[in-house]
Design a protein around this motif. Structure first.
Motif, PDB file in Angstrom:
ATOM      1  N   GLY A  24       0.871  -1.305  -0.127  1.00 17.45           N
ATOM      2  CA  GLY A  24      -0.006  -0.065   0.026  1.00 17.45           C
ATOM      3  C   GLY A  24       0.890   1.363   0.079  1.00 17.45           C
ATOM      4  O   GLY A  24       0.525   2.308  -0.514  1.00 17.45           O
ATOM      5  N   SER A  25       2.056   1.153   0.752  1.00 20.12           N
ATOM      6  CA  SER A  25       2.708   2.349   0.603  1.00 20.12           C
ATOM      7  C   SER A  25       3.522   2.754  -0.338  1.00 20.12           C
ATOM      8  O   SER A  25       3.893   3.724  -0.607  1.00 20.12           O
ATOM      9  CB  SER A  25       3.775   2.144   1.822  1.00 20.12           C
ATOM     10  OG  SER A  25       4.683   1.370   1.627  1.00 20.12           O
ATOM     11  N   ILE A  26       3.830   1.857  -1.271  1.00 18.58           N
ATOM     12  CA  ILE A  26       4.268   1.890  -2.565  1.00 18.58           C
ATOM     13  C   ILE A  26       3.560   1.996  -3.895  1.00 18.58           C
ATOM     14  O   ILE A  26       4.117   2.173  -4.961  1.00 18.58           O
ATOM     15  CB  ILE A  26       5.742   1.157  -2.887  1.00 18.58           C
ATOM     16  CG1 ILE A  26       5.130  -0.437  -2.703  1.00 18.58           C
ATOM     17  CG2 ILE A  26       6.915   1.224  -1.769  1.00 18.58           C
ATOM     18  CD1 ILE A  26       6.097  -1.197  -3.096  1.00 18.58           C
ATOM     19  N   MET A  27       2.232   1.903  -3.623  1.00 16.39           N
ATOM     20  CA  MET A  27       1.465   1.774  -4.971  1.00 16.39           C
ATOM     21  C   MET A  27       1.022   3.308  -5.271  1.00 16.39           C
ATOM     22  O   MET A  27       1.096   4.375  -4.437  1.00 16.39           O
ATOM     23  CB  MET A  27       0.205   0.916  -4.675  1.00 16.39           C
ATOM     24  CG  MET A  27      -0.855   1.496  -3.716  1.00 16.39           C
ATOM     25  SD  MET A  27      -2.117   0.553  -3.356  1.00 16.39           S
ATOM     26  CE  MET A  27      -3.275   1.606  -2.607  1.00 16.39           C
ATOM     27  N   THR A  28       0.508   3.282  -6.448  1.00 18.12           N
ATOM     28  CA  THR A  28      -0.130   4.528  -6.933  1.00 18.12           C
ATOM     29  C   THR A  28      -1.529   4.335  -7.355  1.00 18.12           C
ATOM     30  O   THR A  28      -1.768   2.978  -7.786  1.00 18.12           O
ATOM     31  CB  THR A  28       0.798   5.167  -8.080  1.00 18.12           C
ATOM     32  OG1 THR A  28      -0.055   6.382  -8.492  1.00 18.12           O
ATOM     33  CG2 THR A  28       0.997   4.098  -9.227  1.00 18.12           C
ATOM     34  N   THR A  29      -2.428   5.488  -7.230  1.00 17.42           N
ATOM     35  CA  THR A  29      -3.788   5.035  -7.635  1.00 17.42           C
ATOM     36  C   THR A  29      -4.083   5.538  -9.023  1.00 17.42           C
ATOM     37  O   THR A  29      -5.249   5.559  -9.646  1.00 17.42           O
ATOM     38  CB  THR A  29      -4.626   5.850  -6.895  1.00 17.42           C
ATOM     39  OG1 THR A  29      -4.317   7.260  -6.744  1.00 17.42           O
ATOM     40  CG2 THR A  29      -4.709   5.035  -5.437  1.00 17.42           C
ATOM     41  N   GLU A  30      -2.822   6.039  -9.772  1.00 13.65           N
ATOM     42  CA  GLU A  30      -3.233   6.505 -10.937  1.00 13.65           C
ATOM     43  C   GLU A  30      -2.804   5.357 -12.206  1.00 13.65           C
ATOM     44  O   GLU A  30      -1.593   5.209 -12.761  1.00 13.65           O
ATOM     45  CB  GLU A  30      -2.316   7.589 -11.809  1.00 13.65           C
ATOM     46  CG  GLU A  30      -2.760   8.788 -10.795  1.00 13.65           C
ATOM     47  CD  GLU A  30      -1.551   9.874 -10.097  1.00 13.65           C
ATOM     48  OE1 GLU A  30      -1.498  10.769 -10.033  1.00 13.65           O
ATOM     49  OE2 GLU A  30      -0.631   8.904  -9.670  1.00 13.65           O
ATOM     50  N   PHE A  31      -3.660   4.481 -12.522  1.00 16.80           N
ATOM     51  CA  PHE A  31      -3.819   3.517 -13.351  1.00 16.80           C
ATOM     52  C   PHE A  31      -4.812   3.389 -14.389  1.00 16.80           C
ATOM     53  O   PHE A  31      -5.840   4.111 -13.999  1.00 16.80           O
ATOM     54  CB  PHE A  31      -3.532   1.930 -12.407  1.00 16.80           C
ATOM     55  CG  PHE A  31      -4.845   1.832 -11.476  1.00 16.80           C
ATOM     56  CD1 PHE A  31      -4.624   2.019 -10.335  1.00 16.80           C
ATOM     57  CD2 PHE A  31      -6.245   1.334 -12.038  1.00 16.80           C
ATOM     58  CE1 PHE A  31      -5.665   1.884  -9.285  1.00 16.80           C
ATOM     59  CE2 PHE A  31      -6.914   1.203 -11.173  1.00 16.80           C
ATOM     60  CZ  PHE A  31      -6.791   1.692  -9.720  1.00 16.80           C
ATOM     61  N   VAL A  32      -4.859   2.582 -15.340  1.00 17.58           N
ATOM     62  CA  VAL A  32      -5.939   2.563 -16.427  1.00 17.58           C
ATOM     63  C   VAL A  32      -6.591   1.270 -16.208  1.00 17.58           C
ATOM     64  O   VAL A  32      -6.052   0.296 -15.927  1.00 17.58           O
ATOM     65  CB  VAL A  32      -5.197   2.566 -17.980  1.00 17.58           C
ATOM     66  CG1 VAL A  32      -6.457   2.846 -18.816  1.00 17.58           C
ATOM     67  CG2 VAL A  32      -4.337   3.799 -18.018  1.00 17.58           C
ATOM     68  N   VAL A  33      -7.914   1.454 -15.820  1.00 20.51           N
ATOM     69  CA  VAL A  33      -8.965   0.309 -15.846  1.00 20.51           C
ATOM     70  C   VAL A  33      -9.911   0.296 -16.763  1.00 20.51           C
ATOM     71  O   VAL A  33     -10.537   1.331 -16.982  1.00 20.51           O
ATOM     72  CB  VAL A  33      -9.329   0.448 -14.271  1.00 20.51           C
ATOM     73  CG1 VAL A  33     -10.081   2.009 -13.849  1.00 20.51           C
ATOM     74  CG2 VAL A  33     -10.124  -0.627 -13.913  1.00 20.51           C
ATOM     75  N   VAL A  34     -10.472  -0.746 -17.455  1.00 22.55           N
ATOM     76  CA  VAL A  34     -11.521  -0.866 -18.205  1.00 22.55           C
ATOM     77  C   VAL A  34     -12.678  -1.981 -17.776  1.00 22.55           C
ATOM     78  O   VAL A  34     -12.204  -2.681 -16.685  1.00 22.55           O
ATOM     79  CB  VAL A  34     -11.047  -1.174 -19.858  1.00 22.55           C
ATOM     80  CG1 VAL A  34      -9.964  -0.130 -20.167  1.00 22.55           C
ATOM     81  CG2 VAL A  34     -10.235  -2.478 -19.689  1.00 22.55           C
ATOM     82  N   ASN A  35     -13.656  -1.802 -18.325  1.00 22.61           N
ATOM     83  CA  ASN A  35     -14.666  -2.727 -17.947  1.00 22.61           C
ATOM     84  C   ASN A  35     -14.675  -3.948 -18.992  1.00 22.61           C
ATOM     85  O   ASN A  35     -14.338  -4.062 -20.063  1.00 22.61           O
ATOM     86  CB  ASN A  35     -15.998  -2.318 -18.126  1.00 22.61           C
ATOM     87  CG  ASN A  35     -16.273  -1.135 -17.028  1.00 22.61           C
ATOM     88  OD1 ASN A  35     -15.664  -1.172 -15.900  1.00 22.61           O
ATOM     89  ND2 ASN A  35     -16.677   0.264 -17.575  1.00 22.61           N
ATOM     90  N   THR A  36     -15.208  -4.948 -18.255  1.00 27.70           N
ATOM     91  CA  THR A  36     -15.075  -6.447 -19.309  1.00 27.70           C
ATOM     92  C   THR A  36     -15.793  -6.252 -20.353  1.00 27.70           C
ATOM     93  O   THR A  36     -15.768  -6.921 -21.501  1.00 27.70           O
ATOM     94  CB  THR A  36     -15.823  -7.573 -18.350  1.00 27.70           C
ATOM     95  OG1 THR A  36     -16.648  -7.174 -17.551  1.00 27.70           O
ATOM     96  CG2 THR A  36     -14.733  -8.247 -17.418  1.00 27.70           C
TER      97      THR A  36
END
Lengths: 455, 455
Positions: free
Chosen positions: B140-152
């Motif tokens: 949790g301390s090294i992750m970032t929340t800026e990722f790309v997510v798509v739907n199935t």
């Protein structure tokens, strides 16, 4: 889904695959096995007995096996490649990433390499031969030649078409390198930039021309530092005329980092290198050279104490504190050594300045020496009721800690200056040197102040 | 272009940029500066005096400054962020990758953090707040929340449109994560696969659903091992219900690897952690606790020798070889300690088995002990003409090396079993323990065989 549930599922899947192999249900095995990540495939494969492995070879194509082999450490591969048909093994080597295939071949003797290359697909063999002659631990030895390259004159559309064609073989397609007509490396463009550009833009207009590259002979540790500093996913390797020879990808850099960390660590402990799957004989063979050098250094200390035999004859109690003083010298030396070696490795010391480090270490030695010396004086006075002996040991510890702390920092710095890898200045080496220094200080002072001790 | 030429060019460029700043030629400075890789921008920026830095703040946007700040170590940032206008600093933090901004904020005290978050852009502040409460050294301390997510339900075309829109802010666009309607992580697809797929294919058909993820509380060292084993560019982080919380990218993993390697190394040398920019006082403060513990352990050895004062009174020559024997015990213990600690860290020992390791170490100790013992017997005989003394020291060395080698391996294994980080079993600690063991063996044998020595 929680962890135990997940693990149970993996166990069941392994069992299903093992049963499928035993019953010869090729399709069922392939359906399940090829779904796995190659690392997991390798984990499963390595656990199997030889007769199962021999069956797996007949169920998978060389291309599929190549991915598994890439995920097995080179030191574990020898029995695996030997048990295969040579033609199948050479096909696998041909399908592997060139850099990985070269790593495997580098562990074999020349005859084996030659025979594998002879029966291998010509193109693959020639790519491998190009890489085989690079010196170990250089950029050339860890690069791959499977990269995507485009010309300055192409448009984004051309580049994407080319990229899609190259994608199956390339090590990475996320960086595309740009060369001019003379094949000089002139730019780089990321796939990220490509997909947000208009299709009819020219590569030369959108590429970055401030390109960071490394010469093919560069040390792999420096290459790793560069990739880490710049956050690259890949780094191009060039010859002295700036021709693009290959690329180094971040996954190989992580392996280099792990390797170098293990190496620094083992040198620090005076072990030639980390031992894997060794028996006691080969382990002893690796450690003995160090131990024998240290034995002779230790004999120096012994002969030094020998000169003070009269002093010991007069006050046998002196001998009691030899290991304490020598030990404290070794401990503080190891501490400052670690700071210095690590500081050199990370480049921190270059920036800060060596004189500043030495002054700080001397100051640290003075403070720790004074504290420990004061403490020991009191303890010995309380324990033995002998104030002057306490003072002698205390002052010896103080001087010893100052000198030993500085020695721990100065020796690796000198080595670095003399272009010797400072990590060779191992803990045991410094400890043994500091034994000598501490004995000299202790008995020197004891001999001078003998009068006071005899009271 | 050769290296010196390249370096000259860099020097000239720096001079041009410095002149441009001094003359207030904003456009000229920006044109040259923004062409550089952010890491090089940071290198230039760090070298400037405060008054130049204050000018640079007025020439660059918060977004441009954010990239520079991301490339400066968090321990160097305090003076920089303090000298800026608070609003500008908080804008920069808002523009940084969330994980990097969190790293910076974690070095500040709570009041500072609160005041920065108050004046920050709301969205950025809330993203940062989400990450601030994760424990240090966890996923949790090294992750970032800026990722790309798509739907199935999306097609490749939809996904690419979405990707192009998200590209400027996302930490990586090379892995796209797939979630279902309940926001559970159900798959991953690489950009590589996306661009070679037909535009009207469904994501759910081409995604990989055997996805490897880590729980948010996972230790960062284990996360690093996973990324390295699987050669990932990024790894998704999930909560206990498999909701996608963030991603960890390979550049952060490289930093973790470097940090963990430094940490293992410094623990091994009994230094609390690597010291940066410290003065002698704070360095001494960090090292003293270890030294004082070792001092007391050393006193144990001293009091043990004290029991043999009579023996020394009879044969003062015995004292001469104390540092040699104790030193050899320390050296061999350090060697086997390093092998054991590293083996535990890399998971090698789990696979091989602990009993096997101990048997091997005992064998190694027997071989090295016999060799060194034999050598020392001959040397002392030739040097002092005293065969029994030589034999006594030689046999003591042999037994000492066997016991010390095994002790070096067994202590970290026990610690690992007791869930204590085995790297805490430092070289100096083992060395001091082995001092004790060796003195016991040496003087024990000397007392028993006193008769022979007096001849």
């Amino acid at each position: 889904m929680d962890r135990t549930h997940e693990q149970e599922e993996i166990v069941q899947m392994w069992e299903r695959m093992e049963t499928a192999i035993q019953l010869g249900k090729i399709d069922q095995f392939r359906a399940e096995f090829l779904e796995l990540h190659p690392y997991d495939q390798a984990t499963f494969f390595k656990e199997q007995a030889k007769e199962i492995r021999l069956k797996i070879y007949t169920y998978l194509s060389p291309e599929e096996m190549a991915e598994i082999i890439e995920n097995i450490g080179v030191d574990e591969l020898d029995p695996i490649l030997t048990e295969m048909e040579p033609r199948f093994a050479s096909q696998i080597l041909g399908e592997m990433s060139t850099d990985d295939a070269v790593d495997v071949l580098n562990t074999m003797d020349q005859n084996e390499v030659a025979s594998f290359l002879t029966i291998m697909d010509k193109d693959a063999a020639s790519e491998i031969k190009d890489l085989l002659h690079y010196e170990e631990k250089t950029a050339g030895s860890i690069m791959t030649t499977e990269f995507v390259v485009v010309n300055t004159g192409m448009t984004v559309r051309d580049a994407m078409v080319h990229l899609r064609k190259e994608a199956p073989d390339a090590e990475t397609i996320y960086y595309v390198y740009v060369v001019n007509q003379e094949k000089h490396l002139v730019g780089v463009i990321s796939l990220r930039d490509l997909i947000i550009s208009e299709e009819d833009w020219f590569i030369s207009d959108i590429m970055s021309d401030r390109i960071v590259s490394v010469p093919v002979g560069e040390n792999q540790e420096d290459v790793a530092k560069m990739v880490r500093d710049y956050d690259f996913l890949a780094l191009p390797v060039v010859d002295f005329q700036n021709h693009l020879l290959g690329i180094i990808t971040v996954d190989d850099i992580m392996d280099v980092m792990e390797e170098e960390a293990s190496e620094d660590y083992s040198k620090f402990a005076a072990v030639a290198d980390m031992e894997k799957d060794l028996n006691a004989f080969s382990a002893a063979k690796k450690r003995l050279p160090w131990l024998i050098i240290l034995l002779f250094l230790g004999m120096l200390t012994a002969s030094l104490i020998g000169r003070f035999e009269d002093t010991i004859n007069q006050v046998a109690l002196l001998a009691v504190f030899i290991p304490l003083i020598a030990g404290m010298a070794g401990n503080t030396g190891t501490q400052s050594l670690a700071i210095a070696v690590r500081g050199i490795a990370t480049g921190e010391i270059e920036k800060e300045g060596k004189v500043k480090l030495l002054i700080r270490e001397a100051g640290t030695g003075l403070i720790t020496g004074t504290c420990c010396g004061f403490l020991i004086t009191i303890i010995i006075y309380l324990w033995k009721g002998h104030f002057f002996l306490g003072l002698l040991v205390g002052i010896s510890i103080m001087f010893t800690l100052i000198v030993a702390t500085v020695a721990g920092a100065i020796i690796p710095l000198l080595m670095h200056k003399m272009k010797v890898d400072p990590a060779v200045a191992s803990g045991p080496f410094i400890t043994t040197i500091n034994d000598l220094i501490s004995v000299l200080i202790y008995f020197g002072m004891a001999t001078i102040f003998m009068e006071l001790l005899l009271h």
